[in-house]
Enzyme design. Structure first.
Site, PDB file in Angstrom:
ATOM      1  N   MET A 148      44.366  32.247  35.908  1.00 40.01           N
ATOM      2  CA  MET A 148      43.354  31.408  35.257  1.00 40.01           C
ATOM      3  C   MET A 148      42.275  32.298  34.643  1.00 40.01           C
ATOM      4  O   MET A 148      41.139  31.856  34.419  1.00 40.01           O
ATOM      5  CB  MET A 148      42.749  30.427  36.268  1.00 40.01           C
ATOM      6  CG  MET A 148      43.800  29.458  36.820  1.00 40.01           C
ATOM      7  SD  MET A 148      43.121  27.891  37.414  1.00 40.01           S
ATOM      8  CE  MET A 148      41.984  28.460  38.658  1.00 40.01           C
ATOM      9  N   GLY A 149      42.608  33.560  34.387  1.00 39.96           N
ATOM     10  CA  GLY A 149      41.645  34.462  33.758  1.00 39.96           C
ATOM     11  C   GLY A 149      40.603  34.952  34.743  1.00 39.96           C
ATOM     12  O   GLY A 149      40.823  34.938  35.953  1.00 39.96           O
TER      13      GLY A 149
ATOM     14  N   HIS B  10      44.369  40.747  40.075  1.00 42.18           N
ATOM     15  CA  HIS B  10      45.319  40.350  39.027  1.00 42.18           C
ATOM     16  C   HIS B  10      46.031  41.577  38.460  1.00 42.18           C
ATOM     17  O   HIS B  10      47.233  41.549  38.183  1.00 42.18           O
ATOM     18  CB  HIS B  10      44.585  39.653  37.874  1.00 42.18           C
ATOM     19  CG  HIS B  10      43.912  38.376  38.243  1.00 42.18           C
ATOM     20  ND1 HIS B  10      42.548  38.242  38.291  1.00 42.18           N
ATOM     21  CD2 HIS B  10      44.415  37.173  38.576  1.00 42.18           C
ATOM     22  CE1 HIS B  10      42.228  37.000  38.626  1.00 42.18           C
ATOM     23  NE2 HIS B  10      43.335  36.330  38.814  1.00 42.18           N
TER      24      HIS B  10
ATOM     25  N   GLY C  42      49.880  36.174  43.772  1.00 44.93           N
ATOM     26  CA  GLY C  42      49.203  36.875  44.856  1.00 44.93           C
ATOM     27  C   GLY C  42      49.363  36.132  46.177  1.00 44.93           C
ATOM     28  O   GLY C  42      49.385  34.895  46.213  1.00 44.93           O
ATOM     29  N   GLU C  43      49.460  36.895  47.249  1.00 45.83           N
ATOM     30  CA  GLU C  43      49.593  36.286  48.581  1.00 45.83           C
ATOM     31  C   GLU C  43      48.264  35.721  49.090  1.00 45.83           C
ATOM     32  O   GLU C  43      48.238  35.093  50.134  1.00 45.83           O
ATOM     33  CB  GLU C  43      50.146  37.316  49.573  1.00 45.83           C
ATOM     34  CG  GLU C  43      51.600  37.653  49.283  1.00 45.83           C
ATOM     35  CD  GLU C  43      52.193  38.642  50.261  1.00 45.83           C
ATOM     36  OE1 GLU C  43      51.429  39.265  51.028  1.00 45.83           O
ATOM     37  OE2 GLU C  43      53.427  38.791  50.248  1.00 45.83           O
TER      38      GLU C  43
ATOM     39  N   ASP D 102      46.658  33.278  47.966  1.00 40.09           N
ATOM     40  CA  ASP D 102      46.847  31.819  48.018  1.00 40.09           C
ATOM     41  C   ASP D 102      48.203  31.568  48.684  1.00 40.09           C
ATOM     42  O   ASP D 102      49.182  31.229  48.021  1.00 40.09           O
ATOM     43  CB  ASP D 102      46.802  31.242  46.604  1.00 40.09           C
ATOM     44  CG  ASP D 102      45.442  31.479  45.965  1.00 40.09           C
ATOM     45  OD1 ASP D 102      44.485  30.837  46.378  1.00 40.09           O
ATOM     46  OD2 ASP D 102      45.348  32.364  45.089  1.00 40.09           O
TER      47      ASP D 102
ATOM     48  N   ALA E  31      44.949  42.006  47.260  1.00 35.62           N
ATOM     49  CA  ALA E  31      44.116  43.173  46.910  1.00 35.62           C
ATOM     50  C   ALA E  31      42.746  42.950  47.537  1.00 35.62           C
ATOM     51  O   ALA E  31      42.193  41.845  47.467  1.00 35.62           O
ATOM     52  CB  ALA E  31      43.999  43.290  45.394  1.00 35.62           C
TER      53      ALA E  31
ATOM     54  N   ARG F   8      36.380  33.827  42.288  1.00 36.79           N
ATOM     55  CA  ARG F   8      35.219  33.073  42.799  1.00 36.79           C
ATOM     56  C   ARG F   8      34.233  33.964  43.552  1.00 36.79           C
ATOM     57  O   ARG F   8      33.124  33.521  43.841  1.00 36.79           O
ATOM     58  CB  ARG F   8      35.685  31.915  43.682  1.00 36.79           C
ATOM     59  CG  ARG F   8      36.342  30.800  42.865  1.00 36.79           C
ATOM     60  CD  ARG F   8      36.560  29.531  43.672  1.00 36.79           C
ATOM     61  NE  ARG F   8      36.944  28.412  42.834  1.00 36.79           N
ATOM     62  CZ  ARG F   8      38.200  27.985  42.634  1.00 36.79           C
ATOM     63  NH1 ARG F   8      39.195  28.604  43.224  1.00 36.79           N
ATOM     64  NH2 ARG F   8      38.451  26.957  41.852  1.00 36.79           N
TER      65      ARG F   8
HETATM   66  O1  PAF Z   1      46.411  31.097  41.393  1.00 36.08           O
HETATM   67  C1  PAF Z   1      46.018  30.736  40.263  1.00 36.08           C
HETATM   68  O2  PAF Z   1      45.301  31.457  39.571  1.00 36.08           O
HETATM   69  C2  PAF Z   1      46.426  29.364  39.731  1.00 36.08           C
HETATM   70  O3  PAF Z   1      46.502  28.434  40.764  1.00 36.08           O
HETATM   71  C3  PAF Z   1      47.740  29.399  38.932  1.00 36.08           C
HETATM   72  C4  PAF Z   1      48.921  29.828  39.782  1.00 36.08           C
HETATM   73  C5  PAF Z   1      47.598  30.355  37.742  1.00 36.08           C
HETATM   74  C6  PAF Z   1      48.053  27.997  38.380  1.00 36.08           C
HETATM   75  O4  PAF Z   1      47.028  27.527  37.568  1.00 36.08           O
END
Ligand code: PAF
Length: 279
Positions: free
Chosen positions: A30-31, A37, A147-148, A150, A176, A187
């Site tokens: 989501m940028g 990332h 990523g793990e 989440d 990370a 966040r």
């Molecule tokens: O983990 C995230 O950044 C988001 O939930 C994802 C997997 C890109 C879906 O919008």
């Protein structure tokens, strides 16, 4: 790096990239990109010939009182980081491309999405499963990397990919962390300097709890102690802190082999996630 915003152009670019049997990895984001990332991108580059990164702040995974509008967005900075990492395509569709008028279908992963973040954020995982399904169909990658951090999201994605026969390998990449142990997250940018230094108490409490559980201490009392430490460390509340089966996410009250500790805690308006392997 090509920056693409419509589906026809994406399909065209993907077909061209596939010439000669080349493989493609997708890194959905989501940028507000950070080193976490970029570690996914780095891993993707070792596993495929081309890397596609998507940036899409997905409205359907935010609840009505959540931070969709405030979610950090900086496509220029993100684009520069991805170009520097030699990503082949930045896929950055607008909301009207992802969800054109009349879009009604969604993907729901019932059981796995009910507890933990699913309980605190009703509808969140339907939004995630729907948008990830669409991203997989749009890019049609050989592998997709998540990523793990989440952990529940990753379990849900693995489940619907299996259930719906998506022809893709889902790869989890380790969390990370900052030098003090805080899991990297977009966040974290919401934290004040004081909150940022207190936030380390979440990963510290998880580490101590994982060691105590693996050493055979009573699970309920270890979790209660860890929760107290998180609150004493400056968090306002703990949404959940649980020992779970790492695949089914069933809550465990006894430790009998590899498991996962999952936690979410709130500090002011910010909700932070972390998790850790036990054993
Ligand atoms: O983990 C995230 O950044 C988001 O939930 C994802 C997997 C890109 C879906 O919008």
């Amino acid at each position: 790096m090509q920056i693409i915003r419509d589906i026809a152009a994406l399909r065209h670019a993907i077909s061209a990239m596939r010439q000669g049997g080349k493989t493609i990895a997708l890194v959905p984001t989501m940028g507000a990109l950070h080193e976490g990332h970029m570690s996914l991108v780095k891993k993707a580059k070792t596993l495929a010939d081309h890397v596609v990164v998507s940036i899409f702040v997905n409205p359907t995974q935010f609840g009505p009182n959540e931070d969709f509008d405030a979610y950090p967005r900086d496509e220029q900075k993100d684009g520069a980081m991805l170009a520097e990492a030699a990503v082949s395509i930045l896929w950055a569709p607008d909301v009207s491309v992802m969800y054109p008028p009349g879009h009604v279908t969604h993907v729901e992963v019932a059981e796995l999405g009910a507890d933990f973040c699913g309980a605190a954020r009703p509808g969140h995982f339907d939004g995630v499963a729907t948008v990830v399904s669409k991203l997989l169909n749009q890019v049609r990658p050989d592998i997709a990397i998540f990523g793990e951090k989440d952990w529940q999201q990753l379990a849900i994605i693995r489940q619907f990919v299996r259930d719906l026969d998506f022809p893709v390998d889902i790869i989890g990449a380790p969390i990370a962390r900052a030098a003090d142990g805080l899991a990297l997250s977009s966040r974290n940018a919401y934290l004040t300097p004081q909150q940022r230094s207190d936030a380390v108490h979440l990963s510290e409490a998880l580490n101590r709890a994982a060691q105590a559980i693996a050493a055979g201490e009573n699970v309920a009392s270890v979790l209660a102690k860890a929760e107290q430490a998180i609150i004493a460390g400056g968090f306002d509340s703990v949404d959940y802190l649980a020992l779970t089966n790492k695949d089914t996410l069933a809550r465990l009250d006894q430790y009998s082999g590899p498991a996962r500790l999952l936690a979410a805690a709130r500090m002011g308006k910010t909700r932070l996630l972390d998790n850790l392997a036990v054993g």
